[in-house]
Design an enzyme around this catalytic site. Structure first.
Site, short mmCIF file in Angstrom:
data_model
loop_
_atom_site.label_atom_id
_atom_site.label_comp_id
_atom_site.label_asym_id
_atom_site.label_seq_id
_atom_site.Cartn_x
_atom_site.Cartn_y
_atom_site.Cartn_z
CD GLN A 49 -1.01 -8.96 0.31
OE1 GLN A 49 -0.39 -7.91 0.17
NE2 GLN A 49 -1.89 -9.14 1.28
CG HIS A 95 -5.89 -1.27 2.11
ND1 HIS A 95 -4.51 -1.22 2.02
CD2 HIS A 95 -6.23 -0.26 2.93
CE1 HIS A 95 -4.05 -0.22 2.74
NE2 HIS A 95 -5.08 0.38 3.31
CE LYS A 137 -11.06 -7.27 9.42
NZ LYS A 137 -9.87 -8.13 9.48
CG ASP A 159 -2.35 -5.44 -2.21
OD1 ASP A 159 -3.51 -5.29 -1.81
OD2 ASP A 159 -1.35 -5.14 -1.53
CG HIS A 201 -4.00 -0.12 -2.29
ND1 HIS A 201 -2.97 -0.93 -2.70
CD2 HIS A 201 -4.17 -0.35 -0.96
CE1 HIS A 201 -2.52 -1.62 -1.67
NE2 HIS A 201 -3.22 -1.30 -0.61
NE ARG A 221 2.04 -9.08 5.06
CZ ARG A 221 0.73 -8.95 4.86
NH1 ARG A 221 -0.12 -9.72 5.54
NH2 ARG A 221 0.26 -8.08 3.99
CB CYS A 273 -1.01 -0.01 1.15
SG CYS A 273 -0.49 -0.80 2.66
#
Length: 643
Positions: A386, A516, A470, A388, A390, A368, A339
């Site tokens: 991911q 996100h 979320k 991912d 945004h 991670r 992000c």
């Protein structure tokens, strides 16, 4: 104190009166019959437990098969398990033994690790305890009396637990059945003979109190159900889960591997077949993203510490990040998330209200730190990619964006064969950032989207992140197990920290809303779930090999090669096995590899220019022309079907 009873009457009850005594106040025996415990204000009690607070009393009956009845039932089994272990291994030290969602466990400190043979002996001894039909008797003693009892019994782990309760000024409860006495809060059923349907499952190492600095104990897991049928169904599911274990199938189907000693723990090596499947999945998803108005970006794997300081990751997420890398005197970090980079792309130039919404997508690899004890095949790793994205939008665009992204998420998951969903809305926690008006608007948008979806959803009050509410999407796999995959997350934090803005229609600078979202979650975890959901028998469009060509004898190889070339020219992934092994052996090998179709060809097929079609399910579709077969396969690929 006042207590509302299940017969509809509110009565005065003395503080400390047992549930058993309260039960005697009810004259209607239909209400009383079969009661083994109670619940009041969310607290489970057994017949020996004291009533300490007013409220609505609910009785627990085993025949009603409620979650509360199961918890009472299973907790009693953990006590019986400990009793059996102490009979067989008198030197064993007791730790903790709670009920869990599917059964129970108990932790022991023993001189030698338990073996499968030991579990059989322990289970047999548990059956003896059940048959002996001991009564569960609650004993309340002072802290000093409890300390003396545990010292005499030489139970150091229980003594450590006791010290945590010592300052509360409350009596300590023990439970006795037969010769066995254990410090325990309860609750338990009335008699050991009331528990029937159980099975010990496994043994594993477990650090005392979950701290790797403490001693490793032996944890015995068991399961129990209120009916024989439910137990048998659960044991079948466990066996089926073993067959579907993605770690086993990943090796059998040559999809991926790990090499902790050389490569490192929690890092996945994608083999050609697995990488092909990943490519097919990513290609499909990326095309759908482009169709849905997303723009692709790519970002680095590392970033300077100032980036992570500004984003707040070094304040709130540092324990999940790897140690910094020194580059020319500057600290860089492997990225745990994408992000902050996407935010920088938004900030690269001034944005107008006409530019919004912007949807930046990236298959971004992140790193991670996960403790080694939590790593599990592909579903819990240290490096993963991911899907991912945004979204940056104006406040007035936000409800439509939520509908769009939720529909997109569900449609994409359906493409991979998932059909059952349960959604969760997590709302504002006590500690949070952002204006209350932002929370109001975003929570309402999420809730409205969920309601319009028509799917079941639950609300987790106060469980949102500090930076926004979320939606989590859970899917059920073929064994009815829930998996959390997609997340749609509002963020009021990063736009503020990075001072994001766009020029509105009024010529003033406004802060955009930021969302996100990851739809598959991570490619690694998603493929672990996908393998287990399909048991390795993937939909045709995803199968790394779609067709196996099997000539019966060497004289049929020339025709088999023609069929192979014809199918391959049409984009069908085909493999030929013309080895000297028997046809039955080659068919079994293709079925083991979960190849959707097997084409057998001998003299008749070669003469008539046909193929004999078999499925991996062992079904025989008979003879077909090559063109007819190819058309059928291509149609199924187009429609994302299975065989």
């Amino acid at each position: 104190m006042k207590i509302a009873f299940p017969d509809g009457v509110e009565r005065d009850v003395e503080v400390g009166q047992r549930v058993r005594d309260a039960l005697a106040l009810i004259e209607d025996q239909d209400v009383v019959k079969g009661t083994v415990g109670a619940e009041i204000n969310g607290e489970l009690l057994d017949m020996e437990s004291p009533l300490t607070t007013g409220g609505e009393l609910k009785f627990i009956k085993l025949k009603e098969d409620t979650p509360e009845a199961k918890m009472l039932y299973r907790h009693s089994f953990s006590h019986i398990l400990a009793q059996a272990v102490k009979r067989l291994y008198p030197k064993a030290k007791l730790a903790i033994g709670p009920a869990i969602d599917t059964g129970y466990y108990y932790d022991f400190d023993v001189e030698e690790p338990f073996t499968p043979d030991d579990l059989e002996k322990i289970e047999a001894e548990m059956k003896k305890v059940v048959k002996e039909n001991h009564r569960f008797e609650r004993i309340n003693v002072s802290v000093e009396e409890a300390r003396k009892m545990l010292e005499e019994a030489d139970e150091p782990y229980k003594l450590e637990l006791l010290e945590e309760f010592a300052d509360r000024g409350e009596d300590i409860s023990f439970y006795r059945d037969g010769e066995f006495v254990d410090m325990c809060r309860g609750p338990h059923i009335l008699f050991t003979k009331q528990v029937k349907h159980f099975k010990l499952l496994s043994v594993a190492g477990a650090y005392w109190r979950g701290d790797e600095k403490n001693k490793m104990l032996q944890r015995i897991y068991g399961t129990a159900f209120l009916s024989k049928e439910d137990l048998e169904q659960y044991l079948w599911q466990l066996e089926e889960a073993k067959k579907r274990d993605h770690r086993h199938l990943g090796q059998l189907l040559d999809l991926f591997s790990t090499n902790p000693d050389t490569v490192g723990s929690g890092l996945i090596l994608w083999h050609p077949k697995g990488a092909l499947m990943r490519h097919l999945a990513e290609e499909h998803c990326k095309n759908r993203h482009l169709d849905d108005g997303y723009e692709f970006v790519n970002t680095p794997h590392i970033g300077r510490s100032v980036l992570w300081e500004t984003s707040g990751h070094l304040d709130f997420y540092k324990e999940g990040m790897y140690a910094p890398i020194d580059i020319e005197g500057q600290e860089y970090y492997l990225k745990p998330m994408n992000c902050p980079f996407h935010v920088q792309i938004f900030k690269a130039r001034m944005r107008s209200y006409r530019d919004l919404p912007l949807r930046f997508a990236e298959w971004g690899t992140v790193y991670r730190f996960e403790r080694s004890g939590t790593l599990h095949g592909m579903t819990r790793v240290r490096g993963f990619t991911q899907d991912d994205a945004h979204l940056f939008c104006r406040p007035d665009q936000m409800p439509a964006e939520m509908d769009k992204v939720l529909t997109f998420s569900l449609d994409l998951l359906r493409d991979f064969g998932f059909e059952e969903f349960h959604l969760f809305l997590s709302t504002r926690p006590e500690k949070r950032v952002g204006e209350e008006s932002q929370w109001d608007a975003s929570e309402e948008a999420l809730k409205s989207s969920l309601e319009r979806s028509g799917l079941p959803y639950s609300t987790n009050e106060g469980d949102g992140a500090f930076y926004g509410p979320k939606i989590d999407i859970y899917v059920k796999d073929a064994l009815e197990r829930p998996w959390q995959l997609s997340t749609i997350q509002f963020d009021f934090n990063l736009p503020e920290r990075f001072e994001l803005g766009y020029i509105g229609e009024d010529g003033e600078t406004h802060q955009p809303y930021m969302i996100h979202r990851a739809l598959l979650g991570s490619m690694e975890r998603f493929f672990g779930v996908l393998i287990e959901h399909h048991g390795g028998a993937f939909p045709i469009w995803l199968a790394p090999v779609q067709v196996a060509v099997l000539p019966i004898a060497e004289r049929h190889h020339e025709y088999a090669q023609q069929v192979f070339d014809q199918l391959k020219a049409q984009g069908i992934r085909v493999e030929m096995d013309g080895s000297s092994q028997t046809l039955n052996k080659r068919i079994r090998d293709a079925q083991t590899q979960k190849i959707p179709y097997m084409l057998v060809m001998g003299d008749r097929e070669a003469e008539q220019q046909q193929v004999a079609v078999r499925l991996r399910t062992e079904e025989d579709l008979g003879a077909r022309s090559v063109d007819e077969f190819a058309a059928m396969v291509l149609e199924k690929i187009k429609n994302k079907e299975t065989v």
